[in-house]
Enzyme design. Structure first.
Site, PDB file in Angstrom:
ATOM      1  N   LYS A   1    -169.668 -40.293  12.684  1.00  0.00           N
ATOM      2  CA  LYS A   1    -168.472 -39.501  12.377  1.00  0.00           C
ATOM      3  C   LYS A   1    -168.613 -38.067  12.873  1.00  0.00           C
ATOM      4  O   LYS A   1    -167.710 -37.527  13.496  1.00  0.00           O
ATOM      5  CB  LYS A   1    -168.210 -39.453  10.863  1.00  0.00           C
ATOM      6  CG  LYS A   1    -167.856 -40.779  10.241  1.00  0.00           C
ATOM      7  CD  LYS A   1    -167.436 -40.608   8.786  1.00  0.00           C
ATOM      8  CE  LYS A   1    -168.536 -40.057   7.888  1.00  0.00           C
ATOM      9  NZ  LYS A   1    -169.655 -40.971   7.664  1.00  0.00           N
TER      10      LYS A   1
ATOM     11  N   ARG B   1    -177.517 -44.019  -0.209  1.00  0.00           N
ATOM     12  CA  ARG B   1    -176.247 -43.629   0.425  1.00  0.00           C
ATOM     13  C   ARG B   1    -175.505 -44.858   0.974  1.00  0.00           C
ATOM     14  O   ARG B   1    -174.285 -44.940   0.891  1.00  0.00           O
ATOM     15  CB  ARG B   1    -176.508 -42.621   1.552  1.00  0.00           C
ATOM     16  CG  ARG B   1    -176.838 -41.225   1.007  1.00  0.00           C
ATOM     17  CD  ARG B   1    -177.624 -40.398   1.997  1.00  0.00           C
ATOM     18  NE  ARG B   1    -176.897 -40.080   3.216  1.00  0.00           N
ATOM     19  CZ  ARG B   1    -177.485 -39.673   4.339  1.00  0.00           C
ATOM     20  NH1 ARG B   1    -178.790 -39.548   4.401  1.00  0.00           N
ATOM     21  NH2 ARG B   1    -176.770 -39.390   5.393  1.00  0.00           N
TER      22      ARG B   1
ATOM     23  N   ARG C   1    -164.013 -40.369   0.155  1.00  0.00           N
ATOM     24  CA  ARG C   1    -165.103 -41.326   0.063  1.00  0.00           C
ATOM     25  C   ARG C   1    -164.948 -42.254  -1.130  1.00  0.00           C
ATOM     26  O   ARG C   1    -165.802 -43.120  -1.347  1.00  0.00           O
ATOM     27  CB  ARG C   1    -166.422 -40.570  -0.124  1.00  0.00           C
ATOM     28  CG  ARG C   1    -167.255 -40.425   1.118  1.00  0.00           C
ATOM     29  CD  ARG C   1    -168.396 -39.480   0.756  1.00  0.00           C
ATOM     30  NE  ARG C   1    -169.596 -39.754   1.475  1.00  0.00           N
ATOM     31  CZ  ARG C   1    -169.979 -39.091   2.557  1.00  0.00           C
ATOM     32  NH1 ARG C   1    -169.242 -38.162   3.078  1.00  0.00           N
ATOM     33  NH2 ARG C   1    -171.126 -39.375   3.121  1.00  0.00           N
TER      34      ARG C   1
ATOM     35  N   ARG D   1    -182.574 -33.475   7.993  1.00  0.00           N
ATOM     36  CA  ARG D   1    -181.919 -33.304   6.705  1.00  0.00           C
ATOM     37  C   ARG D   1    -182.759 -33.933   5.604  1.00  0.00           C
ATOM     38  O   ARG D   1    -183.339 -34.984   5.778  1.00  0.00           O
ATOM     39  CB  ARG D   1    -180.535 -33.955   6.736  1.00  0.00           C
ATOM     40  CG  ARG D   1    -179.433 -32.980   7.072  1.00  0.00           C
ATOM     41  CD  ARG D   1    -178.127 -33.655   7.346  1.00  0.00           C
ATOM     42  NE  ARG D   1    -177.702 -34.586   6.293  1.00  0.00           N
ATOM     43  CZ  ARG D   1    -176.534 -35.228   6.318  1.00  0.00           C
ATOM     44  NH1 ARG D   1    -175.699 -35.053   7.332  1.00  0.00           N
ATOM     45  NH2 ARG D   1    -176.216 -36.058   5.349  1.00  0.00           N
TER      46      ARG D   1
ATOM     47  N   ARG E   1    -182.686 -39.120  12.687  1.00  0.00           N
ATOM     48  CA  ARG E   1    -181.730 -38.062  13.061  1.00  0.00           C
ATOM     49  C   ARG E   1    -182.349 -36.665  12.940  1.00  0.00           C
ATOM     50  O   ARG E   1    -183.065 -36.376  11.989  1.00  0.00           O
ATOM     51  CB  ARG E   1    -180.503 -38.153  12.153  1.00  0.00           C
ATOM     52  CG  ARG E   1    -179.502 -37.035  12.372  1.00  0.00           C
ATOM     53  CD  ARG E   1    -178.163 -37.378  11.814  1.00  0.00           C
ATOM     54  NE  ARG E   1    -178.119 -37.383  10.357  1.00  0.00           N
ATOM     55  CZ  ARG E   1    -177.007 -37.631   9.667  1.00  0.00           C
ATOM     56  NH1 ARG E   1    -175.880 -37.910  10.290  1.00  0.00           N
ATOM     57  NH2 ARG E   1    -177.038 -37.616   8.349  1.00  0.00           N
TER      58      ARG E   1
HETATM   59  P1  ADP Z   1    -173.374 -38.771   5.787  1.00  0.00           P
HETATM   60  O1  ADP Z   1    -171.976 -39.210   6.138  1.00  0.00           O
HETATM   61  O2  ADP Z   1    -174.298 -38.771   6.937  1.00  0.00           O
HETATM   62  O3  ADP Z   1    -173.923 -39.445   4.573  1.00  0.00           O
HETATM   63  P2  ADP Z   1    -172.393 -36.158   4.857  1.00  0.00           P
HETATM   64  O4  ADP Z   1    -172.896 -34.916   5.459  1.00  0.00           O
HETATM   65  O5  ADP Z   1    -170.972 -36.529   5.095  1.00  0.00           O
HETATM   66  O6  ADP Z   1    -173.381 -37.276   5.353  1.00  0.00           O
HETATM   67  O7  ADP Z   1    -172.614 -36.117   3.271  1.00  0.00           O
HETATM   68  C1  ADP Z   1    -173.860 -35.812   2.698  1.00  0.00           C
HETATM   69  C2  ADP Z   1    -173.786 -35.935   1.181  1.00  0.00           C
HETATM   70  O8  ADP Z   1    -172.811 -35.008   0.667  1.00  0.00           O
HETATM   71  C3  ADP Z   1    -173.305 -37.290   0.648  1.00  0.00           C
HETATM   72  O9  ADP Z   1    -174.369 -38.214   0.550  1.00  0.00           O
HETATM   73  C4  ADP Z   1    -172.731 -36.895  -0.712  1.00  0.00           C
HETATM   74  O10 ADP Z   1    -173.750 -36.699  -1.664  1.00  0.00           O
HETATM   75  C5  ADP Z   1    -172.099 -35.556  -0.435  1.00  0.00           C
HETATM   76  N1  ADP Z   1    -170.678 -35.715  -0.071  1.00  0.00           N
HETATM   77  C6  ADP Z   1    -170.131 -35.499   1.166  1.00  0.00           C
HETATM   78  N2  ADP Z   1    -168.818 -35.768   1.163  1.00  0.00           N
HETATM   79  C7  ADP Z   1    -168.513 -36.195  -0.090  1.00  0.00           C
HETATM   80  C8  ADP Z   1    -167.335 -36.660  -0.740  1.00  0.00           C
HETATM   81  N3  ADP Z   1    -166.146 -36.755  -0.072  1.00  0.00           N
HETATM   82  N4  ADP Z   1    -167.403 -37.005  -2.038  1.00  0.00           N
HETATM   83  C9  ADP Z   1    -168.543 -36.915  -2.723  1.00  0.00           C
HETATM   84  N5  ADP Z   1    -169.711 -36.512  -2.187  1.00  0.00           N
HETATM   85  C10 ADP Z   1    -169.708 -36.161  -0.873  1.00  0.00           C
END
Ligand code: ADP
Ligand code: ZN
Length: 209
Positions: free
Chosen positions: A13, A164, A88, A153, A122
């Site tokens: 993404k 996740r 999400r 990260r 990554r």
């Molecule tokens: P990835 O898609 O690689 O898991 P992100 O950078 O989008 O990573 O998100 C990292 C973390 O941030 C998620 O695992 C979650 O804990 C939190 N997070 C991100 N977006 C949301 C969301 N829309 N709702 C709840 N938690 C979120």
């Protein structure tokens, strides 16, 4: 145009978001990036978010929805925006529907067996956010785009990645059907190269202009 990028962690993404944002002049809104910025600056939201992110869990909907509502209300989003990592959960999608109109949901579909390796390998640029895979870096420790330092990260370790992926299956995957029913879903297979995925996405976006 208001766009959502949907897909499991590691689906690509963020990589597509950078390309789309540059080419279509849409602000790129990544809730993950907003949380990481808050963690870095040790804000109240950052402290709260960190306790969830480190365990591979979702930050509570109330917190996340408020942040997004504030962000898409800003002037730079008046002519469209692209959401990456939000919504999400179904509750987040419903909250979003109550405040805005979405034009397209791009779902990047990647074979689940690829994700663990993609995420654990990554490396991310601390300055521009570009992602790399360690297997293609040849030992390089800086970003080929901006020269920034690459880091791993904290949530890209096997245990946190597994949780996740579990959270994705339980809470986020149902959004595919949610948006399909609304006639907004565009599916793209993400197992190939970023360029190939982008070409398909761009063709779709151009057809909507
Ligand atoms: P990835 O898609 O690689 O898991 P992100 O950078 O989008 O990573 O998100 C990292 C973390 O941030 C998620 O695992 C979650 O804990 C939190 N997070 C991100 N977006 C949301 C969301 N829309 N709702 C709840 N938690 C979120
Ligand atoms: Zn960089």
């Amino acid at each position: 145009m208001n766009i959502i990028l949907l897909g499991a962690p590691g689906a690509g993404k963020g990589t597509q978001a950078t390309k789309i944002s540059d080419a279509y002049a849409l602000p790129h809104i990544s809730t993950g990036d907003i949380f990481r910025e808050n963690i870095k600056n040790q804000t109240e939201i950052g402290l709260l978010a960190k306790s969830f992110i480190d365990k591979g869990q979702l930050v509570p909907d109330e917190v996340t929805c408020k942040i997004v509502e504030e962000r898409i209300g800003r002037a730079d989003c008046q002519n469209g925006y692209m959401l990456d990592g939000f919504p999400r959960t179904i509750a987040q999608a419903e909250a979003l529907d109550a405040i805005t109109k979405i034009d397209l949901v791009i779902n990047i579909d990647v074979d689940f067996s690829l994700l663990m390796d993609r995420l654990c390998g990554r490396r991310v640029c601390k300055d521009c956010g570009e992602s790399y895979h360690v297997s293609r870096l040849g030992g390089a420790t800086t970003c080929s785009r901006c020269g920034g330092e690459l880091y791993q990260r904290k949530d890209d370790n096997p245990e946190t990645v597994q949780s996740r992926l579990d959270v994705y299956n339980a809470q986020t995957a149902p959004l595919i059907e949610y948006y399909e029913k609304k006639g907004l879903l565009f599916n793209v297979v993400g197992n190939t190269t970023p360029e190939d995925v982008y070409a398909k996405v761009a063709a779709k976006l151009d057809s909507l202009k």
